[in-house]
Design an enzyme around this catalytic site. Structure first.
Site, PDB file in Angstrom:
ATOM      1  N   HIS A  55       0.847  -1.193   0.000  1.00 16.36           N
ATOM      2  CA  HIS A  55       0.000   0.000   0.000  1.00 16.36           C
ATOM      3  C   HIS A  55       0.884   1.245   0.000  1.00 16.36           C
ATOM      4  CE1 HIS A  55      -3.926  -1.903   1.743  1.00 16.36           C
ATOM      5  NE2 HIS A  55      -3.335  -2.710   0.876  1.00 16.36           N
ATOM      6  N   GLU A  57       1.081   3.951   1.854  1.00 15.75           N
ATOM      7  CA  GLU A  57       1.676   4.374   3.124  1.00 15.75           C
ATOM      8  C   GLU A  57       2.828   3.453   3.524  1.00 15.75           C
ATOM      9  OE1 GLU A  57      -2.779   5.413   3.386  1.00 15.75           O
ATOM     10  OE2 GLU A  57      -1.555   3.807   2.545  1.00 15.75           O
ATOM     11  N   CYS A  85      -5.937   2.530   5.685  1.00 15.95           N
ATOM     12  CA  CYS A  85      -6.658   1.302   6.016  1.00 15.95           C
ATOM     13  C   CYS A  85      -6.121   0.758   7.346  1.00 15.95           C
ATOM     14  CB  CYS A  85      -6.458   0.275   4.904  1.00 15.95           C
ATOM     15  SG  CYS A  85      -4.826  -0.501   4.900  1.00 15.95           S
ATOM     16  N   CYS A  88      -2.337  -0.187   7.182  1.00 20.25           N
ATOM     17  CA  CYS A  88      -1.472   0.992   7.114  1.00 20.25           C
ATOM     18  C   CYS A  88      -1.497   1.761   8.423  1.00 20.25           C
ATOM     19  CB  CYS A  88      -1.883   1.883   5.953  1.00 20.25           C
ATOM     20  SG  CYS A  88      -1.552   1.108   4.354  1.00 20.25           S
TER      21      CYS A  88
END
Length: 158
Positions: A55, A57, A85, A88
């Site tokens: 992801h 991040e 999310c 993250c």
């Protein structure tokens, strides 16, 4: 200062557009800033790397930690194109930046097919009620690693 915040958020949004336009993954981008300078960048690369943890991040955290030669980002700020999310969010708390700025909300993400509400719903459930079966196994043996860690004199706490 507000102008800098906008500049860094615009960069995170640029990365979200670039990554998805290039077919790397979903429309998410992030930057990490220290002392007014970008020290890490990332965009979603889940589908292009076959890595569900890639992801934006997480990629930005990895990049910043590598660039700064550290595993904590206490004096940094994270700018992300979307509210993090649960995965993250966990990575962010482990990295310990001082602030997180986000563009889209998790509700916005759900509207375009990135709904992580089921994960938020699973977290507080007892292990026995989760959708993915969680089975305790080998605890006594696994304790050896914790005992070793607890007794180490040269460990680096985090």
């Amino acid at each position: 200062m507000e102008q800098d915040n906008i500049k860094f958020m615009k960069r995170a949004i640029e990365l979200s557009i670039k990554g998805s336009s290039d077919g790397k993954g979903g429309p998410f981008g992030a930057v990490i800033v220290k002392n007014g300078e970008i020290v890490g960048e990332g965009y979603n690369q889940v589908t292009s790397t076959n890595d569900p943890t890639a992801h934006a991040e997480v990629m930005a955290i990895r990049d910043a930690c590598k660039n700064l030669n550290t595993f904590q980002l206490a004096d940094c700020e994270l700018y992300t194109s979307c509210e993090p999310c649960p995965m993250c969010l966990g990575a962010i708390y482990w990295a310990r930046p001082s602030k997180v700025y986000f563009g889209n909300t998790r509700d916005d993400a759900a509207k375009v097919g990135f709904d992580d509400a089921f994960i938020y719903d699973e977290i507080p459930l007892p292990i026995s009620e989760r959708q993915i079966q969680m089975i305790p196994l080998g605890r006594e043996e696994a304790q050896q690693a914790f005992d070793l860690w607890q007794n180490m004199n040269n460990k680096i706490d985090y």
